[in-house]
Design a protein around this motif. Structure first.
Motif, short mmCIF file in Angstrom:
data_model
loop_
_atom_site.label_atom_id
_atom_site.label_comp_id
_atom_site.label_asym_id
_atom_site.label_seq_id
_atom_site.Cartn_x
_atom_site.Cartn_y
_atom_site.Cartn_z
N ALA A 36 -9.83 10.03 0.71
CA ALA A 36 -8.53 10.43 1.25
C ALA A 36 -7.94 9.29 2.06
O ALA A 36 -8.63 8.65 2.86
CB ALA A 36 -8.69 11.68 2.10
N CYS A 37 -6.64 9.05 1.85
CA CYS A 37 -6.02 7.87 2.47
C CYS A 37 -4.73 8.20 3.21
O CYS A 37 -3.78 7.42 3.20
CB CYS A 37 -5.82 6.77 1.44
SG CYS A 37 -5.26 7.29 -0.19
N GLY A 38 -4.70 9.39 3.82
CA GLY A 38 -3.63 9.69 4.75
C GLY A 38 -2.61 10.72 4.32
O GLY A 38 -1.86 11.22 5.15
N GLY A 39 -2.54 11.06 3.04
CA GLY A 39 -1.54 12.01 2.58
C GLY A 39 -1.87 13.44 2.95
O GLY A 39 -1.07 14.14 3.58
N HIS A 40 -3.05 13.89 2.56
CA HIS A 40 -3.49 15.26 2.86
C HIS A 40 -4.56 15.28 3.94
O HIS A 40 -4.78 16.29 4.59
CB HIS A 40 -4.02 15.94 1.60
CG HIS A 40 -5.27 15.33 1.05
ND1 HIS A 40 -5.29 14.07 0.45
CD2 HIS A 40 -6.56 15.77 1.00
CE1 HIS A 40 -6.51 13.80 0.06
NE2 HIS A 40 -7.31 14.80 0.39
N ALA A 41 -5.26 14.17 4.09
CA ALA A 41 -6.34 14.01 5.07
C ALA A 41 -6.65 12.53 5.17
O ALA A 41 -6.19 11.73 4.37
CB ALA A 41 -7.59 14.79 4.61
N GLY A 42 -7.47 12.19 6.15
CA GLY A 42 -7.92 10.81 6.28
C GLY A 42 -7.05 9.98 7.19
O GLY A 42 -5.84 10.20 7.30
N GLN A 44 -7.30 5.77 9.43
CA GLN A 44 -7.93 4.46 9.41
C GLN A 44 -9.42 4.54 9.69
O GLN A 44 -10.24 3.90 9.02
CB GLN A 44 -7.25 3.55 10.44
CG GLN A 44 -7.62 2.08 10.33
CD GLN A 44 -6.95 1.39 9.15
OE1 GLN A 44 -6.08 1.98 8.49
NE2 GLN A 44 -7.32 0.15 8.89
N SER A 45 -9.79 5.35 10.67
CA SER A 45 -11.20 5.47 11.05
C SER A 45 -12.03 6.10 9.94
O SER A 45 -13.11 5.60 9.60
CB SER A 45 -11.32 6.30 12.33
OG SER A 45 -12.68 6.51 12.67
N SER A 46 -11.55 7.21 9.38
CA SER A 46 -12.33 7.89 8.32
C SER A 46 -12.43 7.03 7.07
O SER A 46 -13.46 7.01 6.39
CB SER A 46 -11.72 9.25 7.99
OG SER A 46 -10.43 9.12 7.41
N MET A 47 -11.36 6.28 6.76
CA MET A 47 -11.41 5.39 5.60
C MET A 47 -12.45 4.29 5.80
O MET A 47 -13.25 4.01 4.91
CB MET A 47 -10.02 4.78 5.33
CG MET A 47 -9.03 5.75 4.72
SD MET A 47 -7.50 4.94 4.16
CE MET A 47 -6.64 4.74 5.71
N GLN A 48 -12.46 3.69 6.98
CA GLN A 48 -13.44 2.64 7.26
C GLN A 48 -14.87 3.17 7.19
O GLN A 48 -15.74 2.54 6.57
CB GLN A 48 -13.17 2.04 8.64
CG GLN A 48 -11.92 1.18 8.70
CD GLN A 48 -11.64 0.65 10.09
OE1 GLN A 48 -12.13 1.19 11.08
NE2 GLN A 48 -10.85 -0.40 10.17
N SER A 95 -3.11 1.34 1.97
CA SER A 95 -3.93 1.44 3.18
C SER A 95 -5.41 1.36 2.85
O SER A 95 -6.17 0.63 3.51
CB SER A 95 -3.63 2.75 3.92
OG SER A 95 -2.34 2.76 4.44
N LEU A 96 -5.83 2.10 1.83
CA LEU A 96 -7.25 2.07 1.47
C LEU A 96 -7.64 0.72 0.88
O LEU A 96 -8.73 0.21 1.14
CB LEU A 96 -7.60 3.20 0.51
CG LEU A 96 -9.11 3.33 0.23
CD1 LEU A 96 -9.87 3.76 1.49
CD2 LEU A 96 -9.39 4.30 -0.90
N LYS A 97 -6.73 0.14 0.10
CA LYS A 97 -7.01 -1.18 -0.48
C LYS A 97 -7.21 -2.21 0.63
O LYS A 97 -8.11 -3.07 0.56
CB LYS A 97 -5.88 -1.60 -1.41
CG LYS A 97 -6.19 -2.86 -2.24
CD LYS A 97 -5.09 -3.09 -3.27
CE LYS A 97 -5.48 -4.18 -4.26
NZ LYS A 97 -5.60 -5.51 -3.65
#
Length: 245
Positions: A36-42, A44-48, A95-97
């Motif tokens: 998840a990359c911010g749209g429905h969840a997630g 910067q911290s969770s992605m990392q 963002s995830l990239k």
């Protein structure tokens, strides 16, 4: 023939980084993670956090963008302009990239989430917005989408490599769409039913849909929803089954 480092004959993926408690354990069992990359969840911290564990686990990393609708977890259709959706997809995938690049990881694929996944699979307009967003960011990114859906040939026509996906924890309707979560029986909760569906997909045997039809699917990847309360148990049993194939 074993096709991946965990010895499975098919890719096994899960949707992660959505606040679930089983992500780290699931990453030891799956071969692809949709983060998840911010749209429905997630965020910067969770992605990392998720990318770091996925990288250490040798798992393919994918972006899991959705309609920008955290309130409904991206699971409701959304009235949004094409430009707004395009901008949001660029932000989410980008963002995830960027997180992957900062950690020395490679973004491998994109798999839309929720209502966007279900609608884009059958809507040429939404499918084209998704294709365009991927090609702008990195045309080498693969698109993971509903097996046998109209988006599969459309994406291939536009030069994308497609990963056709089937589900271990959801049932289908006759048109090949996923049964809506509001329908009784849409979510598979029984271990044996889940394994049977995986077995049918691997053997290229027709599935019985929720409305009693027979559906033929050819898939490159099997999905488990990371937020399903049975996700970890299903993953353990499916992984054991796949290792023995």
């Amino acid at each position: 023939m074993k096709l991946n480092p965990k010895g499975y004959p098919i890719d096994l993926n899960a949707d992660l980084g959505e606040g679930g408690t089983n992500d780290e354990a699931l990453l030891q069992l799956i071969t692809s993670a949709n983060i998840a990359c911010g749209g429905h969840a997630g965020d910067q911290s969770s992605m990392q956090t998720t990318v770091k564990i996925a990288l250490a686990s040798g798992v393919n990393i994918g972006a899991h963008p959705s309609f920008p609708d955290r309130e409904n977890f991206g699971r409701q259709p959304m009235i949004i302009s094409d430009q707004e959706l395009s901008t949001s997809l660029n932000q989410q995938i980008g963002s995830l990239k960027a997180v992957c690049s900062s950690l020395g990881a490679k973004l491998f694929h994109v798999k839309p989430h929720g209502a966007l996944y279900n609608q884009a699979a059958f809507s040429e307009r939404l499918g084209q917005i998704l294709i365009n967003a991927i090609k702008r960011i990195d045309p080498s990114l693969k698109l993971m989408i509903l097996a046998a859906s109209p988006l599969v040939p459309l994406a291939r026509q536009h030069g994308l490599t497609v990963i056709e996906e089937a589900f271990a924890d959801r049932t289908y309707l006759a048109d090949g769409s996923l049964a809506p979560r509001t329908m009784p029986g849409a979510i598979i909760e029984d271990d044996n039913q889940s394994i049977k569906q995986v077995e049918q997909v691997l053997a290229n045997r027709p599935l019985t849909t929720l409305d009693g039809s027979m559906l033929q699917l050819k898939a490159d990847s099997i999905c488990l929803h990371g937020d399903n309360e049975h996700a970890l148990r299903f993953a353990q049993k499916i992984a054991e089954y796949l290792k023995n194939k």
